[in-house]
Write a protein that holds these residues in place. Structure first.
Motif, PDB file in Angstrom:
ATOM      1  N   GLY A  47       0.663  -1.283   0.159  1.00 51.51           N
ATOM      2  CA  GLY A  47       0.194   0.112   0.145  1.00 51.51           C
ATOM      3  C   GLY A  47       0.662   1.218   0.192  1.00 51.51           C
ATOM      4  N   GLN A  48       2.069   1.198   0.279  1.00 53.97           N
ATOM      5  CA  GLN A  48       2.914   2.365   0.241  1.00 53.97           C
ATOM      6  C   GLN A  48       3.074   3.183  -1.122  1.00 53.97           C
ATOM      7  OE1 GLN A  48       3.961  -0.446   0.906  1.00 53.97           O
ATOM      8  NE2 GLN A  48       4.881  -0.591   3.073  1.00 53.97           N
ATOM      9  N   ASN A  49       2.955   2.487  -2.207  1.00 48.87           N
ATOM     10  CA  ASN A  49       3.077   2.860  -3.757  1.00 48.87           C
ATOM     11  C   ASN A  49       2.788   1.973  -4.678  1.00 48.87           C
ATOM     12  OD1 ASN A  49       5.534   1.424  -4.023  1.00 48.87           O
ATOM     13  ND2 ASN A  49       6.671   3.185  -2.859  1.00 48.87           N
ATOM     14  N   VAL A  50       2.898   2.339  -5.854  1.00 46.91           N
ATOM     15  CA  VAL A  50       2.363   1.245  -6.973  1.00 46.91           C
ATOM     16  C   VAL A  50       3.961   1.112  -7.564  1.00 46.91           C
ATOM     17  CG1 VAL A  50       1.293   0.556  -9.075  1.00 46.91           C
ATOM     18  CG2 VAL A  50       0.274   1.758  -7.068  1.00 46.91           C
ATOM     19  N   PHE A  51       4.510  -0.079  -7.589  1.00 49.39           N
ATOM     20  CA  PHE A  51       5.977  -0.325  -8.153  1.00 49.39           C
ATOM     21  C   PHE A  51       5.510  -1.226  -9.397  1.00 49.39           C
ATOM     22  CE2 PHE A  51       9.540  -3.064  -8.409  1.00 49.39           C
ATOM     23  CZ  PHE A  51      10.541  -2.064  -9.034  1.00 49.39           C
ATOM     24  N   ASP A  52       4.784  -2.224  -9.488  1.00 49.51           N
ATOM     25  CA  ASP A  52       4.416  -3.005 -10.373  1.00 49.51           C
ATOM     26  C   ASP A  52       2.893  -3.627 -10.262  1.00 49.51           C
ATOM     27  OD1 ASP A  52       5.140  -4.845 -12.356  1.00 49.51           O
ATOM     28  OD2 ASP A  52       5.771  -6.628 -11.035  1.00 49.51           O
ATOM     29  N   VAL A  53       2.293  -3.936 -11.629  1.00 47.26           N
ATOM     30  CA  VAL A  53       1.305  -4.352 -11.750  1.00 47.26           C
ATOM     31  C   VAL A  53       1.199  -5.853 -12.138  1.00 47.26           C
ATOM     32  CG1 VAL A  53       0.153  -2.280 -12.044  1.00 47.26           C
ATOM     33  CG2 VAL A  53       1.021  -3.266 -13.973  1.00 47.26           C
ATOM     34  N   TYR A  54       0.190  -6.530 -12.192  1.00 48.32           N
ATOM     35  CA  TYR A  54      -0.033  -8.133 -12.743  1.00 48.32           C
ATOM     36  C   TYR A  54      -1.416  -8.118 -12.554  1.00 48.32           C
ATOM     37  CZ  TYR A  54      -0.434  -9.286  -7.596  1.00 48.32           C
ATOM     38  OH  TYR A  54      -0.988  -9.512  -6.382  1.00 48.32           O
ATOM     39  N   THR A  55      -1.677  -9.210 -13.561  1.00 48.42           N
ATOM     40  CA  THR A  55      -3.165  -9.677 -13.454  1.00 48.42           C
ATOM     41  C   THR A  55      -3.386 -10.553 -12.297  1.00 48.42           C
ATOM     42  OG1 THR A  55      -4.844 -10.907 -14.824  1.00 48.42           O
ATOM     43  CG2 THR A  55      -2.690 -11.711 -15.108  1.00 48.42           C
ATOM     44  N   LYS A  56      -4.606 -10.468 -11.977  1.00 48.47           N
ATOM     45  CA  LYS A  56      -5.239 -11.471 -10.698  1.00 48.47           C
ATOM     46  C   LYS A  56      -5.753 -12.643 -11.354  1.00 48.47           C
ATOM     47  CE  LYS A  56      -6.180  -8.033  -7.384  1.00 48.47           C
ATOM     48  NZ  LYS A  56      -7.273  -7.495  -6.619  1.00 48.47           N
ATOM     49  N   SER A  57      -5.603 -12.949 -12.650  1.00 48.14           N
ATOM     50  CA  SER A  57      -6.035 -14.233 -13.498  1.00 48.14           C
ATOM     51  C   SER A  57      -5.114 -15.404 -12.999  1.00 48.14           C
ATOM     52  CB  SER A  57      -6.188 -14.235 -14.859  1.00 48.14           C
ATOM     53  OG  SER A  57      -6.581 -15.363 -15.215  1.00 48.14           O
ATOM     54  N   GLN A  58      -5.398 -16.498 -12.690  1.00 51.00           N
ATOM     55  CA  GLN A  58      -4.909 -17.856 -12.165  1.00 51.00           C
ATOM     56  C   GLN A  58      -4.711 -18.395 -13.249  1.00 51.00           C
ATOM     57  OE1 GLN A  58      -3.383 -17.774  -9.254  1.00 51.00           O
ATOM     58  NE2 GLN A  58      -4.163 -15.912  -8.910  1.00 51.00           N
ATOM     59  N   GLY A  59      -4.963 -18.325 -14.767  1.00 50.53           N
ATOM     60  CA  GLY A  59      -4.860 -19.019 -15.635  1.00 50.53           C
ATOM     61  C   GLY A  59      -3.501 -19.089 -16.090  1.00 50.53           C
ATOM     62  N   ILE A  60      -3.387 -20.306 -17.011  1.00 47.69           N
ATOM     63  CA  ILE A  60      -2.043 -20.687 -17.667  1.00 47.69           C
ATOM     64  C   ILE A  60      -2.083 -20.292 -19.146  1.00 47.69           C
ATOM     65  CG2 ILE A  60      -0.598 -22.619 -17.995  1.00 47.69           C
ATOM     66  CD1 ILE A  60      -0.998 -22.185 -15.150  1.00 47.69           C
ATOM     67  N   ALA A  61      -0.979 -19.548 -19.334  1.00 45.66           N
ATOM     68  CA  ALA A  61      -0.985 -19.071 -20.937  1.00 45.66           C
ATOM     69  C   ALA A  61      -0.672 -20.254 -22.034  1.00 45.66           C
ATOM     70  CB  ALA A  61       0.311 -17.864 -21.203  1.00 45.66           C
ATOM     71  N   ILE A  62      -0.678 -19.946 -23.107  1.00 44.58           N
ATOM     72  CA  ILE A  62      -0.127 -20.920 -24.111  1.00 44.58           C
ATOM     73  C   ILE A  62       1.075 -21.560 -24.071  1.00 44.58           C
ATOM     74  CG2 ILE A  62       0.109 -21.183 -26.769  1.00 44.58           C
ATOM     75  CD1 ILE A  62      -2.295 -19.249 -26.976  1.00 44.58           C
ATOM     76  N   ASP A  63       2.045 -20.527 -23.541  1.00 43.74           N
ATOM     77  CA  ASP A  63       3.539 -20.977 -23.457  1.00 43.74           C
ATOM     78  C   ASP A  63       3.979 -21.733 -21.990  1.00 43.74           C
ATOM     79  OD1 ASP A  63       3.427 -18.964 -21.461  1.00 43.74           O
ATOM     80  OD2 ASP A  63       5.119 -17.631 -22.575  1.00 43.74           O
ATOM     81  N   GLY A  64       2.638 -21.944 -21.261  1.00 42.28           N
ATOM     82  CA  GLY A  64       2.888 -22.631 -20.257  1.00 42.28           C
ATOM     83  C   GLY A  64       3.006 -21.785 -18.715  1.00 42.28           C
ATOM     84  N   THR A  65       3.140 -20.573 -18.753  1.00 40.32           N
ATOM     85  CA  THR A  65       3.561 -19.834 -17.912  1.00 40.32           C
ATOM     86  C   THR A  65       2.158 -19.130 -17.086  1.00 40.32           C
ATOM     87  OG1 THR A  65       3.393 -17.697 -19.355  1.00 40.32           O
ATOM     88  CG2 THR A  65       5.716 -19.046 -18.525  1.00 40.32           C
ATOM     89  N   LYS A  66       2.203 -18.927 -15.951  1.00 42.79           N
ATOM     90  CA  LYS A  66       1.066 -18.324 -15.494  1.00 42.79           C
ATOM     91  C   LYS A  66       0.969 -16.626 -15.703  1.00 42.79           C
ATOM     92  CE  LYS A  66       0.296 -18.936 -10.919  1.00 42.79           C
ATOM     93  NZ  LYS A  66       0.443 -19.253  -9.704  1.00 42.79           N
ATOM     94  N   TYR A  67      -0.144 -16.286 -16.125  1.00 43.09           N
ATOM     95  CA  TYR A  67      -0.498 -14.753 -16.306  1.00 43.09           C
ATOM     96  C   TYR A  67      -0.032 -13.976 -15.142  1.00 43.09           C
ATOM     97  CZ  TYR A  67      -3.499 -16.635 -20.265  1.00 43.09           C
ATOM     98  OH  TYR A  67      -3.854 -17.479 -21.377  1.00 43.09           O
ATOM     99  N   SER A  68      -0.524 -14.429 -14.153  1.00 42.82           N
ATOM    100  CA  SER A  68       0.207 -13.456 -13.178  1.00 42.82           C
ATOM    101  C   SER A  68       1.641 -13.366 -12.718  1.00 42.82           C
ATOM    102  CB  SER A  68      -0.522 -13.942 -11.570  1.00 42.82           C
ATOM    103  OG  SER A  68       0.134 -15.248 -11.470  1.00 42.82           O
ATOM    104  N   ASP A  69       2.325 -14.116 -13.674  1.00 45.84           N
ATOM    105  CA  ASP A  69       3.828 -14.056 -13.518  1.00 45.84           C
ATOM    106  C   ASP A  69       4.400 -13.056 -14.630  1.00 45.84           C
ATOM    107  OD1 ASP A  69       4.137 -15.772 -11.416  1.00 45.84           O
ATOM    108  OD2 ASP A  69       4.669 -17.348 -12.533  1.00 45.84           O
ATOM    109  N   TRP A  70       3.484 -12.525 -15.461  1.00 46.79           N
ATOM    110  CA  TRP A  70       3.775 -11.703 -16.795  1.00 46.79           C
ATOM    111  C   TRP A  70       4.342 -10.134 -16.102  1.00 46.79           C
ATOM    112  CZ3 TRP A  70       0.342 -12.811 -21.494  1.00 46.79           C
ATOM    113  CH2 TRP A  70       0.538 -13.843 -21.994  1.00 46.79           C
TER     114      TRP A  70
END
Length: 143
Positions: free
Chosen positions: A120-143
Motif C-alpha cells: 500500500g505504500q506506492n505502486v511499483f508493479d502491476v500484474y493480472t489477478k487471473s490464475q490462468g495458464i498461458a499458451i506457453d505454459g506460464t502463469k498470467y500473474s507472472d507476466w
C-alpha cells in the motif's frame, strides 16, 4: 444418399477441427491484449517515476517517487512551479482482458517481488489477478 452422408461427415470433421483453432486464436488475442495493457501501465508508472526523480512533481515520503495508486496516473498530479498545470500519465486504467475488470494486482517498491499482497505504500508493479495458464505454459500473474 451415400454421397450426402459422406459430404456431411467430411463437413463435420472439418468443423470439429476448426473449433479448437478458434479457441486458441481467441486465447492468443486476449494474451496480446494483456501484454499491451501491462506495457501501458508499466510505461505510465515509469514515466511518473522519471518525472518525480527530475523534481517536476512533488512526492510524499516513503513512496520512493512511485505513484500512490493507479488512479493518480489518470487524474494527474500538479506540476511544480505552476499554478494549475497537471501532468497526466494515462487516459484511463485499461481493463484486464483475463478478468474483464480494471482491478489489477499491485506491488509496492517495499514488497517482495514474488508477493501477491499489496503493502500500500506506492505502486511499483502491476500484474493480472487471473490464475490462468498461458499458451506457453506460464502463469498470467507472472507476466
Amino acid at each position: 444418399m451415400i454421397e450426402l452422408i459422406v459430404a456431411f461427415t467430411i463437413l463435420l470433421i472439418l468443423s470439429t477441427m476448426a473449433i479448437p483453432l478458434a479457441r486458441v486464436q481467441l486465447k492468443r488475442e486476449r494474451e496480446r491484449d494483456l501484454r499491451q495493457s501491462l506495457r501501458d501501465l508499466r510505461t505510465a508508472i515509469d514515466r511518473y517515476k522519471e518525472t518525480s526523480d527530475r523534481g517536476m512533481i512533488q512526492v510524499k515520503l516513503d513512496t520512493e517517487g512511485y505513484p500512490p495508486d493507479l488512479q493518480t496516473l489518470v487524474d494527474g498530479v500538479k506540476a511544480n512551479g505552476t499554478v494549475d498545470k497537471k501532468l497526466k500519465f494515462l487516459r484511463r486504467i485499461p481493463k484486464d482482458p483475463m478478468t474483464n475488470s480494471d482491478d489489477w494486482g499491485l506491488r509496492s517498491y517495499q514488497d517482495d517481488p514474488t508477493s501477491m499482497s499489496f503493502g500500500g505504500q506506492n505502486v511499483f508493479d502491476v500484474y493480472t489477478k487471473s490464475q490462468g495458464i498461458a499458451i506457453d505454459g506460464t502463469k498470467y500473474s507472472d507476466w
